[in-house]
Design a protein around this motif. Sequence first.
Motif: not given
Length: 81
Positions: A51, A55, A59
Motif C-alpha cells: 500500500d 501510494e 504520487e
Amino acid sequence: MKITIEMPSRFYETECIFEDESVIPPSTNKARETLATAETDWKDFAFEMADILGEKLNEISEEHEKENAHLEKCFHQPSLL
C-alpha cells in the motif's frame, strides 16, 4: 528507478509486553525491529508495504503527468515570432 519511502514508526518502535506486565523497550536498531515485525506478521507487513509503495508510485505518476501537461502546453503554444 529508485523510490524513497518512510517506514511507519509502529514497525520499529514497538515494545514487548509480557503476561506478567514486564516490558522490554524497543531496540535502537530500527532495521532489526522492522525485520522482526516483518518476520512475525509477514502478511500484514507485506500488504502494508504494498500500500505504501502504491501510494508513492501514484504520487510520482501524478507529478509526472502534471509536468508533461505543462510541457505539452508550452510546446503547443503559438510562437510570437
